[in-house]
Motif scaffolding. Structure first.
Motif, PDB file in Angstrom:
ATOM      1  N   ILE A  95       0.827  -1.070   0.005  1.00 30.19           N
ATOM      2  CA  ILE A  95      -0.089   0.075   0.032  1.00 30.19           C
ATOM      3  C   ILE A  95       0.868   1.336  -0.002  1.00 30.19           C
ATOM      4  CG2 ILE A  95      -1.713   1.256   1.509  1.00 30.19           C
ATOM      5  CD1 ILE A  95      -2.817  -1.463   2.262  1.00 30.19           C
ATOM      6  N   THR A  96       2.084   1.179   0.664  1.00 34.68           N
ATOM      7  CA  THR A  96       2.817   2.358   0.769  1.00 34.68           C
ATOM      8  C   THR A  96       3.507   2.536  -0.426  1.00 34.68           C
ATOM      9  OG1 THR A  96       3.491   2.029   3.039  1.00 34.68           O
ATOM     10  CG2 THR A  96       4.751   3.211   1.909  1.00 34.68           C
ATOM     11  N   SER A  97       3.891   1.469  -1.193  1.00 35.16           N
ATOM     12  CA  SER A  97       4.410   1.533  -2.476  1.00 35.16           C
ATOM     13  C   SER A  97       3.575   1.993  -3.710  1.00 35.16           C
ATOM     14  CB  SER A  97       5.189   0.320  -2.924  1.00 35.16           C
ATOM     15  OG  SER A  97       6.004  -0.296  -1.909  1.00 35.16           O
ATOM     16  N   LEU A  98       2.262   1.649  -3.419  1.00 29.02           N
ATOM     17  CA  LEU A  98       1.383   2.323  -4.320  1.00 29.02           C
ATOM     18  C   LEU A  98       1.326   3.561  -4.319  1.00 29.02           C
ATOM     19  CD1 LEU A  98      -0.872   1.580  -6.496  1.00 29.02           C
ATOM     20  CD2 LEU A  98      -2.576   0.962  -4.701  1.00 29.02           C
ATOM     21  N   ASN A  99       0.965   4.148  -2.948  1.00 27.42           N
ATOM     22  CA  ASN A  99       0.691   5.408  -2.494  1.00 27.42           C
ATOM     23  C   ASN A  99       2.070   6.290  -2.994  1.00 27.42           C
ATOM     24  OD1 ASN A  99      -1.602   5.030  -1.366  1.00 27.42           O
ATOM     25  ND2 ASN A  99      -0.736   5.042   0.692  1.00 27.42           N
ATOM     26  N   GLU A 100       3.142   5.768  -3.008  1.00 26.87           N
ATOM     27  CA  GLU A 100       4.432   6.578  -3.524  1.00 26.87           C
ATOM     28  C   GLU A 100       4.201   6.717  -4.814  1.00 26.87           C
ATOM     29  OE1 GLU A 100       7.537   4.499  -1.862  1.00 26.87           O
ATOM     30  OE2 GLU A 100       7.570   5.216  -0.089  1.00 26.87           O
ATOM     31  N   ALA A 101       3.719   5.412  -5.612  1.00 26.08           N
ATOM     32  CA  ALA A 101       3.755   5.366  -7.071  1.00 26.08           C
ATOM     33  C   ALA A 101       2.687   6.440  -7.753  1.00 26.08           C
ATOM     34  CB  ALA A 101       3.614   4.125  -7.574  1.00 26.08           C
ATOM     35  N   ASN A 102       1.645   6.460  -6.735  1.00 23.72           N
ATOM     36  CA  ASN A 102       0.515   7.631  -7.383  1.00 23.72           C
ATOM     37  C   ASN A 102       1.010   9.209  -7.033  1.00 23.72           C
ATOM     38  OD1 ASN A 102      -1.240   5.572  -8.086  1.00 23.72           O
ATOM     39  ND2 ASN A 102      -1.872   5.186  -6.301  1.00 23.72           N
ATOM     40  N   ALA A 103       1.689   9.250  -6.241  1.00 27.54           N
ATOM     41  CA  ALA A 103       2.126  10.637  -5.650  1.00 27.54           C
ATOM     42  C   ALA A 103       3.171  11.043  -6.650  1.00 27.54           C
ATOM     43  CB  ALA A 103       2.741  10.492  -4.333  1.00 27.54           C
ATOM     44  N   ALA A 104       3.990   9.967  -7.175  1.00 28.45           N
ATOM     45  CA  ALA A 104       4.915  10.344  -8.273  1.00 28.45           C
ATOM     46  C   ALA A 104       4.344  10.549  -9.695  1.00 28.45           C
ATOM     47  CB  ALA A 104       6.022   9.267  -8.435  1.00 28.45           C
ATOM     48  N   LEU A 105       3.234   9.999  -9.815  1.00 29.26           N
ATOM     49  CA  LEU A 105       2.684  10.008 -11.132  1.00 29.26           C
ATOM     50  C   LEU A 105       1.845  11.612 -11.112  1.00 29.26           C
ATOM     51  CD1 LEU A 105       1.391   8.841 -13.867  1.00 29.26           C
ATOM     52  CD2 LEU A 105      -0.456   8.108 -12.378  1.00 29.26           C
ATOM     53  N   GLU A 106       1.264  12.089 -10.092  1.00 33.12           N
ATOM     54  CA  GLU A 106       0.723  13.264  -9.938  1.00 33.12           C
ATOM     55  C   GLU A 106       2.033  14.509 -10.039  1.00 33.12           C
ATOM     56  OE1 GLU A 106      -2.263  14.108  -9.688  1.00 33.12           O
ATOM     57  OE2 GLU A 106      -2.978  12.067  -9.699  1.00 33.12           O
ATOM     58  N   VAL A 107       3.285  13.804  -9.478  1.00 33.96           N
ATOM     59  CA  VAL A 107       4.155  15.071  -9.959  1.00 33.96           C
ATOM     60  C   VAL A 107       4.401  15.302 -11.130  1.00 33.96           C
ATOM     61  CG1 VAL A 107       6.619  15.685  -9.192  1.00 33.96           C
ATOM     62  CG2 VAL A 107       5.021  14.943  -7.461  1.00 33.96           C
ATOM     63  N   ALA A 108       4.584  14.007 -11.852  1.00 32.92           N
ATOM     64  CA  ALA A 108       4.931  13.979 -13.405  1.00 32.92           C
ATOM     65  C   ALA A 108       3.841  14.527 -13.981  1.00 32.92           C
ATOM     66  CB  ALA A 108       5.254  12.583 -13.675  1.00 32.92           C
ATOM     67  N   LYS A 109       2.618  14.128 -13.815  1.00 28.82           N
ATOM     68  CA  LYS A 109       1.537  15.170 -14.629  1.00 28.82           C
ATOM     69  C   LYS A 109       1.524  16.462 -14.519  1.00 28.82           C
ATOM     70  CE  LYS A 109      -1.756  11.155 -14.672  1.00 28.82           C
ATOM     71  NZ  LYS A 109      -2.962  10.577 -13.993  1.00 28.82           N
ATOM     72  N   GLN A 147       6.616  14.243 -20.821  1.00 28.98           N
ATOM     73  CA  GLN A 147       5.782  13.198 -21.334  1.00 28.98           C
ATOM     74  C   GLN A 147       6.240  11.785 -21.213  1.00 28.98           C
ATOM     75  OE1 GLN A 147       5.395  14.029 -25.388  1.00 28.98           O
ATOM     76  NE2 GLN A 147       3.616  15.456 -25.082  1.00 28.98           N
ATOM     77  N   ALA A 148       7.570  11.480 -21.304  1.00 26.68           N
ATOM     78  CA  ALA A 148       8.192  10.347 -20.877  1.00 26.68           C
ATOM     79  C   ALA A 148       8.263  10.003 -19.428  1.00 26.68           C
ATOM     80  CB  ALA A 148       9.698  10.171 -21.374  1.00 26.68           C
ATOM     81  N   ALA A 155       3.459   3.797 -15.395  1.00 22.10           N
ATOM     82  CA  ALA A 155       4.092   2.233 -15.421  1.00 22.10           C
ATOM     83  C   ALA A 155       4.531   1.849 -14.062  1.00 22.10           C
ATOM     84  CB  ALA A 155       5.315   2.140 -16.278  1.00 22.10           C
ATOM     85  N   SER A 156       5.153   2.789 -13.261  1.00 18.38           N
ATOM     86  CA  SER A 156       5.576   2.353 -11.852  1.00 18.38           C
ATOM     87  C   SER A 156       4.150   2.375 -11.016  1.00 18.38           C
ATOM     88  CB  SER A 156       6.420   3.657 -11.278  1.00 18.38           C
ATOM     89  OG  SER A 156       7.295   3.578 -11.907  1.00 18.38           O
ATOM     90  N   ALA A 157       3.172   3.306 -11.353  1.00 19.61           N
ATOM     91  CA  ALA A 157       2.073   2.967 -10.494  1.00 19.61           C
ATOM     92  C   ALA A 157       1.225   1.749 -10.910  1.00 19.61           C
ATOM     93  CB  ALA A 157       1.056   4.402 -10.745  1.00 19.61           C
TER      94      ALA A 157
END
Length: 391
Positions: A95-109, A147-148, A155-157
């Motif tokens: 769950i922690t890893s998934l939250n980190e991946a989702n946060a990184a995705l938001e930053v990237a967006k 974009q990349a 993909a990480s998320a």
């Protein structure tokens, strides 16, 4: 006056006459013995082989992610369906890893949105001549890079979400599950630790080995049916009996044969498939399979208990018109319809002793009691007569 020798002999003979008559009256009658005509009917020979049942599908259940086992959600030995939850790995790290991946995705967006705005502004200024082309190229590079980064973060998320999904281990097929091999609280290695096994039960396969001669016979039967032994087994009907004497034979069909003969044993493995709706047949269970091995022909059938032994020969006790007993050597074959096939020695017209061989002697006389043998017997005794194939 002394008696003469002739007088004594005459008197002795007269005295023996009553004793002889009495002895004749006391002689027992010939023993009663059950006799019958052999059964003559159309039969098809069966070859018999010993084999073992195996599941159509089987799987060793492993975890795709590592972690500590938290839950075991099945009963040892139960029937499970495909998709049933079996185990749960401790989900908190995932769950922690998934939250980190989702946060990184938001930053990237967010970075992508900013880079796209900067690129559009630079392009507008470059078109009006207020900004250099090199600055426009830098903004384009930043936009493409953002974009990349979004695709990588996405993909990480997705990978984190997949790992989270893998913490719930479900049954990949329906069947009977084994006992748990790892208890809750133990560390599970990803793709290594076997947690349990599952085998399918219906239908179920039966594997057995045949020699080259009988393989050619089976293959010829399949070709006559327009099929290939390796592809579908020719659809030849087979039956299997198990060690339980009260169980009826199970009906199935040949299903598959390997594509080459084993060099060491000179045999080939063949498979038959059986429906198993009542789940009586279990993987690993031994059985005897009967496979049709001839065309239809007239056969002479006698009960196994009617066949005796005379040194190295098998014999049948035949009763003549004068009720005298004689023996005829015979060559037994396979057992069909509850009887033993007689390859040689009888033509079916004889009257044979079917019960009470111990009361009959070759050359002796009996009191025949005629019985009629049914066309098929179901109360057959154990197979104790050696056949021509050693079965």
């Amino acid at each position: 006056m002394p008696y003469s020798l002739r007088h004594l002999l005459t008197v002795g003979s007269m005295a023996l006459l009553p004793m002889t008559a009495a002895a004749q009256q006391a002689a027992p009658p010939p023993p009663p013995v059950s006799v019958a005509k052999p059964v003559v009917r159309d039969v098809i020979d069966n070859d018999e082989f010993i084999g073992r049942f195996e599941p159509v599908d089987q799987v060793s259940v492993r975890s795709r992610v590592g972690g500590y086992l938290q839950e075991v959600d099945f009963t040892d030995g139960a029937l499970v369906k495909k998709g049933d939850q079996l185990f749960v790995i401790d989900q908190r790290p995932f769950i922690t890893s998934l939250n980190e991946a989702n946060a990184a995705l938001e930053v990237a967006k967010t970075t992508l949105s900013y880079a796209e705005t900067q690129f559009n502004r630079a392009q507008s200024l470059a078109n009006s001549g207020s900004q250099s082309v090199s600055t426009l190229d830098d903004r384009r590079r930043d936009w493409i890079s953002a974009q990349a980064n979004v695709r990588g973060a996405q993909a990480s998320a997705e990978r984190a979400a997949l790992d989270m999904e893998y913490t719930k281990i479900t049954a990949p097929l329906s069947g009977r599950i084994d006992r748990r091999l790892i208890s809750a609280g133990n560390l599970v290695q990803a793709d290594q630790s076997i947690l349990t096994t599952i085998v399918s039960l219906d239908p179920i396969d039966f594997y057995f080995d045949v020699d080259e001669r009988r393989l050619l016979n089976f293959a010829d039967t399949a070709r006559k049916q327009g099929q290939v032994l390796q592809q579908g087994g020719g659809g030849v009907d087979v039956s299997v009996t198990i060690s339980d004497p009260t169980a009826k034979p199970f009906k199935g069909k040949l299903d598959f044969a390997e594509n080459r003969i084993d060099n060491e044993s000179g045999t080939i493995r063949i498979r038959a498939r059986f429906a198993n709706p009542d789940l009586v047949l279990q993987p690993g269970l031994f059985g005897r399979i009967q496979v049709e091995a001839s065309n239809t022909y007239k056969a002479v059938l006698v009960p196994d208990e009617a066949i005796g032994s005379d040194q190295n020969e098998r014999v049948v006790y035949v009763v003549g018109p004068d009720n005298k007993v004689s023996t005829k050597p015979v060559r037994p074959g396979p057992r069909l319809y509850g009887y033993r096939v007689i390859r040689e020695g009888l033509d079916g017209s004889e009257t044979i002793i079917v019960n009470g061989l111990m009361r009959a002697r070759p050359g002796g006389t009996i009191t025949p009691q005629m019985v009629e043998l049914p066309q098929e017997r179901r109360d057959t005794p154990p197979d104790s007569v050696t056949t021509e194939n050693g079965q």
